[in-house]
Write a protein that holds these residues in place. Sequence first.
Motif, PDB file in Angstrom:
ATOM      1  N   PRO A  92       0.824  -1.195   0.000  1.00 15.06           N
ATOM      2  CA  PRO A  92       0.000   0.000   0.000  1.00 15.06           C
ATOM      3  C   PRO A  92       0.867   1.258   0.000  1.00 15.06           C
ATOM      4  CG  PRO A  92       0.153  -0.862   2.224  1.00 15.06           C
ATOM      5  CD  PRO A  92       0.896  -1.822   1.329  1.00 15.06           C
ATOM      6  N   ASP A  93       0.266   2.374  -0.403  1.00  9.05           N
ATOM      7  CA  ASP A  93       1.026   3.627  -0.349  1.00  9.05           C
ATOM      8  C   ASP A  93       0.644   4.479   0.853  1.00  9.05           C
ATOM      9  OD1 ASP A  93      -1.399   4.792  -1.129  1.00  9.05           O
ATOM     10  OD2 ASP A  93      -0.554   5.828  -2.841  1.00  9.05           O
ATOM     11  N   ALA A  94      -0.471   4.149   1.524  1.00 11.66           N
ATOM     12  CA  ALA A  94      -0.944   4.952   2.660  1.00 11.66           C
ATOM     13  C   ALA A  94       0.087   5.084   3.781  1.00 11.66           C
ATOM     14  CB  ALA A  94      -2.258   4.383   3.194  1.00 11.66           C
ATOM     15  N   PRO A  95       0.827   4.035   4.152  1.00 10.96           N
ATOM     16  CA  PRO A  95       1.817   4.223   5.216  1.00 10.96           C
ATOM     17  C   PRO A  95       2.937   5.197   4.834  1.00 10.96           C
ATOM     18  CG  PRO A  95       1.317   1.892   4.952  1.00 10.96           C
ATOM     19  CD  PRO A  95       0.685   2.615   3.800  1.00 10.96           C
ATOM     20  N   PHE A  96       3.332   5.217   3.563  1.00  4.88           N
ATOM     21  CA  PHE A  96       4.338   6.180   3.107  1.00  4.88           C
ATOM     22  C   PHE A  96       3.772   7.595   3.181  1.00  4.88           C
ATOM     23  CE2 PHE A  96       5.664   2.270   0.906  1.00  4.88           C
ATOM     24  CZ  PHE A  96       7.000   2.227   1.276  1.00  4.88           C
ATOM     25  N   ARG A  97       2.530   7.752   2.745  1.00  2.00           N
ATOM     26  CA  ARG A  97       1.874   9.064   2.810  1.00  2.00           C
ATOM     27  C   ARG A  97       1.767   9.545   4.263  1.00  2.00           C
ATOM     28  NH1 ARG A  97      -0.471  10.700  -1.946  1.00  2.00           N
ATOM     29  NH2 ARG A  97      -0.699   9.105  -3.546  1.00  2.00           N
ATOM     30  N   ALA A  98       1.487   8.617   5.184  1.00  2.00           N
ATOM     31  CA  ALA A  98       1.369   8.979   6.597  1.00  2.00           C
ATOM     32  C   ALA A  98       2.703   9.469   7.153  1.00  2.00           C
ATOM     33  CB  ALA A  98       0.856   7.779   7.401  1.00  2.00           C
ATOM     34  N   LEU A  99       3.813   8.850   6.732  1.00  2.00           N
ATOM     35  CA  LEU A  99       5.132   9.310   7.182  1.00  2.00           C
ATOM     36  C   LEU A  99       5.390  10.731   6.695  1.00  2.00           C
ATOM     37  CD1 LEU A  99       7.215   6.067   6.523  1.00  2.00           C
ATOM     38  CD2 LEU A  99       6.540   6.982   8.767  1.00  2.00           C
ATOM     39  N   THR A 100       5.097  10.976   5.421  1.00  2.00           N
ATOM     40  CA  THR A 100       5.285  12.320   4.866  1.00  2.00           C
ATOM     41  C   THR A 100       4.390  13.326   5.585  1.00  2.00           C
ATOM     42  OG1 THR A 100       5.929  11.426   2.722  1.00  2.00           O
ATOM     43  CG2 THR A 100       5.152  13.713   2.758  1.00  2.00           C
ATOM     44  N   ALA A 101       3.146  12.970   5.798  1.00  2.00           N
ATOM     45  CA  ALA A 101       2.208  13.875   6.468  1.00  2.00           C
ATOM     46  C   ALA A 101       2.671  14.206   7.880  1.00  2.00           C
ATOM     47  CB  ALA A 101       0.811  13.265   6.489  1.00  2.00           C
ATOM     48  N   ALA A 102       3.213  13.231   8.589  1.00  2.00           N
ATOM     49  CA  ALA A 102       3.676  13.468   9.958  1.00  2.00           C
ATOM     50  C   ALA A 102       4.840  14.448   9.993  1.00  2.00           C
ATOM     51  CB  ALA A 102       4.068  12.146  10.611  1.00  2.00           C
ATOM     52  N   VAL A 103       5.764  14.305   9.051  1.00  2.34           N
ATOM     53  CA  VAL A 103       6.920  15.207   9.027  1.00  2.34           C
ATOM     54  C   VAL A 103       6.498  16.606   8.594  1.00  2.34           C
ATOM     55  CG1 VAL A 103       9.207  15.640   8.051  1.00  2.34           C
ATOM     56  CG2 VAL A 103       8.532  13.313   8.625  1.00  2.34           C
ATOM     57  N   THR A 104       5.658  16.688   7.580  1.00  2.00           N
ATOM     58  CA  THR A 104       5.250  18.020   7.119  1.00  2.00           C
ATOM     59  C   THR A 104       4.330  18.711   8.116  1.00  2.00           C
ATOM     60  OG1 THR A 104       3.486  17.094   5.740  1.00  2.00           O
ATOM     61  CG2 THR A 104       5.597  17.521   4.673  1.00  2.00           C
ATOM     62  N   ALA A 105       3.615  17.948   8.944  1.00  3.33           N
ATOM     63  CA  ALA A 105       2.818  18.577  10.000  1.00  3.33           C
ATOM     64  C   ALA A 105       3.739  19.229  11.033  1.00  3.33           C
ATOM     65  CB  ALA A 105       1.914  17.544  10.672  1.00  3.33           C
ATOM     66  N   ARG A 106       4.872  18.601  11.302  1.00  2.38           N
ATOM     67  CA  ARG A 106       5.822  19.132  12.280  1.00  2.38           C
ATOM     68  C   ARG A 106       6.687  20.243  11.686  1.00  2.38           C
ATOM     69  NH1 ARG A 106       8.369  21.620  14.825  1.00  2.38           N
ATOM     70  NH2 ARG A 106       9.643  21.219  16.629  1.00  2.38           N
ATOM     71  N   TRP A 107       7.022  20.132  10.393  1.00  2.00           N
ATOM     72  CA  TRP A 107       7.852  21.124   9.699  1.00  2.00           C
ATOM     73  C   TRP A 107       7.120  21.613   8.445  1.00  2.00           C
ATOM     74  CZ3 TRP A 107      10.153  16.858  12.062  1.00  2.00           C
ATOM     75  CH2 TRP A 107      11.110  17.150  13.046  1.00  2.00           C
ATOM     76  N   PRO A 108       6.065  22.406   8.609  1.00  2.48           N
ATOM     77  CA  PRO A 108       5.291  22.839   7.438  1.00  2.48           C
ATOM     78  C   PRO A 108       6.072  23.749   6.492  1.00  2.48           C
ATOM     79  CG  PRO A 108       4.542  23.975   9.419  1.00  2.48           C
ATOM     80  CD  PRO A 108       5.527  22.920   9.862  1.00  2.48           C
ATOM     81  N   GLU A 109       7.174  24.286   6.968  1.00  2.00           N
ATOM     82  CA  GLU A 109       7.988  25.158   6.116  1.00  2.00           C
ATOM     83  C   GLU A 109       8.773  24.381   5.060  1.00  2.00           C
ATOM     84  OE1 GLU A 109      10.620  24.276   9.756  1.00  2.00           O
ATOM     85  OE2 GLU A 109       8.499  24.423   9.301  1.00  2.00           O
ATOM     86  N   VAL A 110       8.743  23.055   5.114  1.00  2.00           N
ATOM     87  CA  VAL A 110       9.456  22.248   4.118  1.00  2.00           C
ATOM     88  C   VAL A 110       8.487  21.247   3.466  1.00  2.00           C
ATOM     89  CG1 VAL A 110      11.822  22.506   4.952  1.00  2.00           C
ATOM     90  CG2 VAL A 110      10.372  20.782   5.988  1.00  2.00           C
ATOM     91  N   PRO A 111       7.607  21.741   2.574  1.00  2.00           N
ATOM     92  CA  PRO A 111       6.683  20.831   1.891  1.00  2.00           C
ATOM     93  C   PRO A 111       7.442  19.919   0.931  1.00  2.00           C
ATOM     94  CG  PRO A 111       6.580  22.993   0.893  1.00  2.00           C
ATOM     95  CD  PRO A 111       7.477  23.119   2.107  1.00  2.00           C
ATOM     96  N   PRO A 112       6.865  18.756   0.626  1.00  2.00           N
ATOM     97  CA  PRO A 112       7.517  17.838  -0.318  1.00  2.00           C
ATOM     98  C   PRO A 112       7.876  18.524  -1.630  1.00  2.00           C
ATOM     99  CG  PRO A 112       5.618  16.790   0.692  1.00  2.00           C
ATOM    100  CD  PRO A 112       5.585  18.239   1.103  1.00  2.00           C
ATOM    101  N   TYR A 113       9.109  18.325  -2.054  1.00  2.17           N
ATOM    102  CA  TYR A 113       9.622  18.866  -3.320  1.00  2.17           C
ATOM    103  C   TYR A 113       9.415  20.378  -3.421  1.00  2.17           C
ATOM    104  CZ  TYR A 113       9.744  13.904  -4.231  1.00  2.17           C
ATOM    105  OH  TYR A 113       9.974  12.558  -4.113  1.00  2.17           O
ATOM    106  N   GLY A 114       9.498  21.037  -2.280  1.00  7.03           N
ATOM    107  CA  GLY A 114       9.343  22.483  -2.257  1.00  7.03           C
ATOM    108  C   GLY A 114       7.950  22.948  -2.650  1.00  7.03           C
ATOM    109  N   GLY A 115       6.967  22.050  -2.611  1.00  5.70           N
ATOM    110  CA  GLY A 115       5.597  22.383  -2.977  1.00  5.70           C
ATOM    111  C   GLY A 115       5.320  22.349  -4.469  1.00  5.70           C
ATOM    112  N   ARG A 116       6.292  21.909  -5.268  1.00 11.76           N
ATOM    113  CA  ARG A 116       6.138  21.928  -6.738  1.00 11.76           C
ATOM    114  C   ARG A 116       5.118  20.936  -7.265  1.00 11.76           C
ATOM    115  NH1 ARG A 116      12.241  21.484  -8.543  1.00 11.76           N
ATOM    116  NH2 ARG A 116      11.486  19.378  -8.416  1.00 11.76           N
TER     117      ARG A 116
END
Length: 180
Positions: A97-121
Amino acid sequence: MTDTSDPRRSRAGLSGLVVPVPEADPVVGAVRDRLDPHARAGIPAHVTVLFPFLDASLLDEGTLARLARTFAGHRSFAARFERFGRFPGLLHLAPSPDAPFRALTAAVTARWPEVPPYGGRFGDPDPHLTLAQGQDDDVLDAAEAEVRDALPVVTRVTSVELVVHDGTVWRHRTGFPLGG
């Protein structure tokens, strides 16, 4: 770390968070070595959790401890890679599944919203394991054919790694175990 720019031009101190998939190396290693400049720059087969992350100068003990707590809150999980996907000029394997990978990304970006994935591109990017990038469709077709019969790749995700670019290559800085 899917970015069509040449990783050899990455600046020193750039960092990223990745899930290594060592089981993929025997299957996709030759293709990645030829067709993914990140492989030649020291990045193993992986699924990106967050790139770019913080500059290396900001990776102090407090930040590392927050990352460790963030990832410890997620259980380890199994993933299969058996389906190809494409972005313009890029061939990848999609995890299931891809949901666990998405959850890891979501957890990090929730803590560090100033660094969105790929700079938000790319908005909410799809988790993927890059095989080839910056290539024409005929090259991607050939790479897909080369790998197809060796699939699926199956892995158990137990950690996330912090990698840092030293100005020449990417280096493992530390790993963060998942909980459970």
